[in-house]
Design a protein around this motif. Structure first.
Motif, PDB file in Angstrom:
ATOM      1  N   ILE A   1      24.463  19.969 -31.856  1.00 36.27           N
ATOM      2  CA  ILE A   1      25.165  18.981 -31.097  1.00 36.27           C
ATOM      3  C   ILE A   1      26.176  17.990 -31.961  1.00 36.27           C
ATOM      4  N   LYS A   2      27.334  17.684 -31.595  1.00 39.93           N
ATOM      5  CA  LYS A   2      28.238  17.042 -32.626  1.00 39.93           C
ATOM      6  C   LYS A   2      28.686  15.595 -32.056  1.00 39.93           C
ATOM      7  N   ASP A   3      28.232  15.467 -30.833  1.00 38.10           N
ATOM      8  CA  ASP A   3      28.806  14.138 -30.125  1.00 38.10           C
ATOM      9  C   ASP A   3      27.975  13.699 -29.133  1.00 38.10           C
ATOM     10  N   ASN A   4      28.189  12.295 -28.815  1.00 42.03           N
ATOM     11  CA  ASN A   4      27.349  11.723 -27.737  1.00 42.03           C
ATOM     12  C   ASN A   4      27.184  12.561 -26.378  1.00 42.03           C
ATOM     13  N   LEU A   5      28.249  13.254 -26.184  1.00 44.51           N
ATOM     14  CA  LEU A   5      28.320  13.986 -24.941  1.00 44.51           C
ATOM     15  C   LEU A   5      27.434  15.183 -24.927  1.00 44.51           C
TER      16      LEU A   5
ATOM     17  N   GLN B   1       7.856  13.189 -28.746  1.00 44.04           N
ATOM     18  CA  GLN B   1       8.347  12.024 -27.967  1.00 44.04           C
ATOM     19  C   GLN B   1       9.978  12.057 -27.676  1.00 44.04           C
ATOM     20  N   MET B   2      10.159  11.334 -26.764  1.00 41.00           N
ATOM     21  CA  MET B   2      11.756  11.190 -26.731  1.00 41.00           C
ATOM     22  C   MET B   2      12.074   9.710 -26.024  1.00 41.00           C
ATOM     23  N   LEU B   3      13.034   9.078 -26.849  1.00 38.23           N
ATOM     24  CA  LEU B   3      13.604   7.914 -26.556  1.00 38.23           C
ATOM     25  C   LEU B   3      14.521   8.135 -25.516  1.00 38.23           C
ATOM     26  N   ALA B   4      14.122   8.312 -24.029  1.00 33.96           N
ATOM     27  CA  ALA B   4      15.032   8.520 -22.947  1.00 33.96           C
ATOM     28  C   ALA B   4      15.868   7.326 -22.687  1.00 33.96           C
ATOM     29  N   MET B   5      17.208   7.489 -22.737  1.00 31.61           N
ATOM     30  CA  MET B   5      18.247   6.522 -22.612  1.00 31.61           C
ATOM     31  C   MET B   5      19.117   6.716 -21.478  1.00 31.61           C
ATOM     32  N   SER B   6      19.028   5.757 -20.490  1.00 28.12           N
ATOM     33  CA  SER B   6      19.862   5.600 -19.355  1.00 28.12           C
ATOM     34  C   SER B   6      20.283   4.164 -19.308  1.00 28.12           C
ATOM     35  N   THR B   7      19.876   3.510 -18.369  1.00 25.81           N
ATOM     36  CA  THR B   7      20.163   2.052 -18.235  1.00 25.81           C
ATOM     37  C   THR B   7      19.421   1.496 -19.261  1.00 25.81           C
ATOM     38  N   ASP B   8      18.076   1.957 -19.504  1.00 29.96           N
ATOM     39  CA  ASP B   8      17.268   1.310 -20.420  1.00 29.96           C
ATOM     40  C   ASP B   8      16.723   2.394 -21.107  1.00 29.96           C
TER      41      ASP B   8
ATOM     42  N   GLY C   1      18.904  11.234 -24.634  1.00 32.29           N
ATOM     43  CA  GLY C   1      18.171  10.391 -25.483  1.00 32.29           C
ATOM     44  C   GLY C   1      17.851  11.175 -26.842  1.00 32.29           C
ATOM     45  N   ILE C   2      17.003  10.390 -27.724  1.00 36.81           N
ATOM     46  CA  ILE C   2      16.673  10.948 -29.094  1.00 36.81           C
ATOM     47  C   ILE C   2      15.356  11.639 -28.850  1.00 36.81           C
ATOM     48  N   LEU C   3      15.294  12.881 -29.347  1.00 40.38           N
ATOM     49  CA  LEU C   3      14.047  13.830 -29.416  1.00 40.38           C
ATOM     50  C   LEU C   3      13.555  13.693 -30.702  1.00 40.38           C
ATOM     51  N   LEU C   4      12.220  13.454 -30.891  1.00 41.72           N
ATOM     52  CA  LEU C   4      11.364  13.212 -31.949  1.00 41.72           C
ATOM     53  C   LEU C   4      10.279  14.190 -32.050  1.00 41.72           C
ATOM     54  N   ILE C   5      10.083  14.742 -33.007  1.00 36.44           N
ATOM     55  CA  ILE C   5       9.012  15.764 -33.292  1.00 36.44           C
ATOM     56  C   ILE C   5       8.375  15.281 -34.504  1.00 36.44           C
ATOM     57  N   GLY C   6       6.950  15.184 -34.275  1.00 38.80           N
ATOM     58  CA  GLY C   6       6.033  14.736 -35.691  1.00 38.80           C
ATOM     59  C   GLY C   6       4.460  15.273 -35.257  1.00 38.80           C
ATOM     60  N   GLU C   7       3.961  14.152 -35.699  1.00 32.90           N
ATOM     61  CA  GLU C   7       2.430  14.689 -35.474  1.00 32.90           C
ATOM     62  C   GLU C   7       1.579  13.556 -35.105  1.00 32.90           C
ATOM     63  N   ASN C   8       0.645  13.586 -34.360  1.00 32.38           N
ATOM     64  CA  ASN C   8      -0.321  12.513 -33.857  1.00 32.38           C
ATOM     65  C   ASN C   8      -1.387  12.152 -34.630  1.00 32.38           C
TER      66      ASN C   8
ATOM     67  N   LYS D   1      11.326  14.985 -37.618  1.00 28.59           N
ATOM     68  CA  LYS D   1      12.720  15.544 -37.342  1.00 28.59           C
ATOM     69  C   LYS D   1      12.887  14.822 -36.115  1.00 28.59           C
ATOM     70  N   MET D   2      14.300  14.241 -35.887  1.00 27.11           N
ATOM     71  CA  MET D   2      14.927  13.782 -34.613  1.00 27.11           C
ATOM     72  C   MET D   2      16.322  14.424 -34.569  1.00 27.11           C
ATOM     73  N   SER D   3      16.538  14.516 -33.285  1.00 19.38           N
ATOM     74  CA  SER D   3      17.881  15.141 -32.685  1.00 19.38           C
ATOM     75  C   SER D   3      18.349  14.678 -31.521  1.00 19.38           C
ATOM     76  N   TRP D   4      19.389  14.756 -31.073  1.00 22.21           N
ATOM     77  CA  TRP D   4      20.129  14.268 -29.861  1.00 22.21           C
ATOM     78  C   TRP D   4      20.081  15.385 -28.573  1.00 22.21           C
ATOM     79  N   ARG D   5      19.866  14.636 -27.683  1.00 17.56           N
ATOM     80  CA  ARG D   5      20.017  15.642 -26.329  1.00 17.56           C
ATOM     81  C   ARG D   5      20.947  14.669 -25.368  1.00 17.56           C
ATOM     82  N   ALA D   6      21.730  15.310 -24.570  1.00 16.22           N
ATOM     83  CA  ALA D   6      22.823  14.654 -24.040  1.00 16.22           C
ATOM     84  C   ALA D   6      22.834  15.080 -22.430  1.00 16.22           C
ATOM     85  N   ALA D   7      22.399  16.196 -22.084  1.00 17.72           N
ATOM     86  CA  ALA D   7      22.347  16.770 -20.539  1.00 17.72           C
ATOM     87  C   ALA D   7      21.282  17.884 -20.537  1.00 17.72           C
ATOM     88  N   ASN D   8      21.148  18.528 -19.324  1.00 18.29           N
ATOM     89  CA  ASN D   8      20.278  19.600 -19.247  1.00 18.29           C
ATOM     90  C   ASN D   8      20.879  20.692 -19.686  1.00 18.29           C
TER      91      ASN D   8
END
Length: 514
Positions: free
Chosen positions: A236-240, A146-153, A131-138, A507-514
């Motif tokens: 990371i350079k691709d969705n995988l 925060q993370m927009l974790a993406m699987s089926t939803d 999913g998309i990792l997000l870092i910022g300030e509360n 900032k935002m960045s992508w993560r695809a696996a552990n």
């Protein structure tokens, strides 16, 4: 209908030699279990596993809790068992460690000691694996991930630092997953702040105050300052989750020091002395701007960086180098590596998938500014050799408030640099002879806090992400598709890719696996 296994408990079967032929026969209370799937995929800390099986019996009432006992268990063969619930229906907020389990549902008859069992496969995933990792300030001004974790939803995972075990952090800089690597020691999940960089547990997002970047350093001498990364490459350079190199890495710190490393040489993600120095003067450290320029698709350990001390571009040829080198300028080149004669200094740098001039693995861009406030774009290719591609002058009469921009982002697909001023999103087409500036959107009371052309999730499409914030509603992240009409710059919002109620994103960045 779920296949049911019956087990008889507490009975010792003995052989009987004196068989008189006298037997007592009793009907068995047959139990049927329905409504349990063959497998379940859940996410630790995110999913609540809810199952409402239908239990029917031929001779008793399954709701008779004085006679019947229910158990839900998650088992790892020859290892462990975890009790999840003791009622017929399961309502379990998943806290299991990420792995595969066998889910057991047992109906125990206290009167006869018979047990009816139904099973299913249970796959528990890490909440932060894709999913998309997000870092910022509360709202309190504290660093927040925060993370927009993406699987089926898509599920928003909030306040990941709150229960991480780290102290309250401030001044967030970036959050980075370093991507797939054949050497597990080299896979890191970093939270970067202005004062420290922490390596987090990749499955649980837990941290420890001692797991910092400096623990990876093996230095031959002492230094006066701590080393806190502001960028770590390759990204990371691709969705995988693939990266441009699985064994080369480089780090630039907030004090201007640069480290390069090879896992082949060091046996893991470790570094020796900084390389921001010349071999002819090894004890003089040159301060680097916080940008590492390289080819996104293929990274051989070579980088270009900007020497703020002497206003020039420098090169590190490979991860085995101990020093940086100057690069030669040739008359007729589109720009010089040495900027002292021009009076310009670098203000921003970005790596892209732009292939102009035959740059198969992606050009890099540097934005420079001179003393009069004029801006310039340098385009070049960092490969086994470094090649200048072109230079452009930003027209101050066309580029509205370009000098006031808070953020810049270079398109990989067009001669366009996007920029943000307060709440306004602009695009400047720097195509020579056809320069134009466009106000793409004004978000009104919402201030733009981040601007990014994506090179990780959909690099070929290179969508634009814009983060905004207001005190009433919090942060919003929007995704836009770049229009390819050569006569005009337009972006189109993606209707199902607008997320609200977020942190104040930096900032935002992508993560695809552990």
């Amino acid at each position: 209908m779920k296949k049911v296994l019956y087990v008889l408990l507490g009975i010792f079967f003995a052989a009987c030699y004196d068989d008189k032929g006298s037997y007592d026969y009793h009907d068995v209370n047959e139990t049927t279990i329905e409504g349990i799937n063959g497998s379940y995929n859940v996410t630790m800390g995110v999913t609540t596993l809810k199952i409402d099986p239908k239990v029917t019996m031929t001779m008793a009432d399954p709701e008779d809790t004085t006679r019947f006992q229910y158990e839900w268990r998650a088992n790892v063969a020859y290892n462990s068992t975890v009790l999840l619930g003791t009622t017929r229906t399961l309502d379990y907020p998943v806290k299991l460690d990420p792995r595969s389990y066998t889910l057991y549902f047992r109906v125990i008859d206290r009167q006869t000691d018979l047990v009816a069992v139904a099973t299913a496969s249970l796959n528990v995933g890490a909440p932060y694996s894709r999913g998309i990792l997000l870092i910022g300030e509360n709202r309190e001004g504290e660093a927040d991930v925060q993370m927009l974790a993406m699987s089926t939803d898509t599920v928003l995972c909030r306040d990941l630092l709150a229960d991480s075990g780290l102290p309250v952090l401030r001044d967030p800089v970036d959050v980075i997953h370093t991507g797939y690597n054949s050497n597990d020691k080299c896979i890191k999940l970093w939270v970067l702040t202005k004062s420290q960089a922490y390596s987090m547990d990749r499955k649980t997002f837990k941290g420890n105050e001692t797991d910092v970047f400096s623990k990876l350093l093996y230095l031959s001498q002492s230094y006066d300052s701590d080393f806190v990364p502001v960028d770590i490459i390759p990204r990371i350079k691709d969705n995988l989750g693939n990266v441009a190199s699985t064994y080369n890495r480089a780090v630039v710190c907030n004090n201007g020091y640069i480290f390069v490393g090879s896992s082949v040489l060091m046996g893991g993600d470790y570094y020796i002395d900084p390389v921001n120095r010349e071999e002819s003067n090894p004890n003089v450290w040159l301060k680097a701007k916080p940008y590492l320029l390289y080819s996104l698709k293929k990274y051989n350990g070579g980088i270009v960086w900007y020497d703020e001390t002497n206003e020039r571009f420098m090169r590190v040829k490979s991860s085995y180098d101990s020093f940086s080198k100057t690069m030669n300028d040739v008359e007729g080149d589109p720009f010089d590596w040495d900027q002292r004669k021009t009076g310009r200094t670098m203000v921003y740098g970005e790596n892209t998938f732009n292939t102009d001039g035959g740059s198969t693995n992606g050009n890099s861009f540097a934005l420079l500014k001179d003393g009069s406030g004029e801006f310039y774009i340098y385009k070049f290719y960092v490969s086994s050799s470094v090649a200048k591609r072109d230079a452009y002058t930003i027209s101050s009469s066309l580029a509205i408030d370009f000098d006031k921009a808070d953020f810049y982002a270079f398109s990989s697909r067009r001669t366009v640099v996007f920029y943000a001023v307060g709440s306004r999103l602009y695009a400047y087409d720097y195509n020579k002879g056809n320069e134009k500036c466009y106000l793409l959107e004004d978000f009104g009371e919402d201030q733009i806090t981040m601007l990014k052309c994506d090179t990780q999730i959909e690099p070929s499409a290179n969508p634009v992400y814009v983060a905004t914030y207001n005190n009433a509603n919090g942060g919003t992240l929007r995704k836009y598709i770049q229009d390819m009409n050569p006569d005009k710059v337009e972006v189109t919002p993606v209707s199902n890719s607008c997320w609200t109620g977020l942190t104040k994103i930096k900032k935002m960045s992508w993560r695809a696996a552990n």
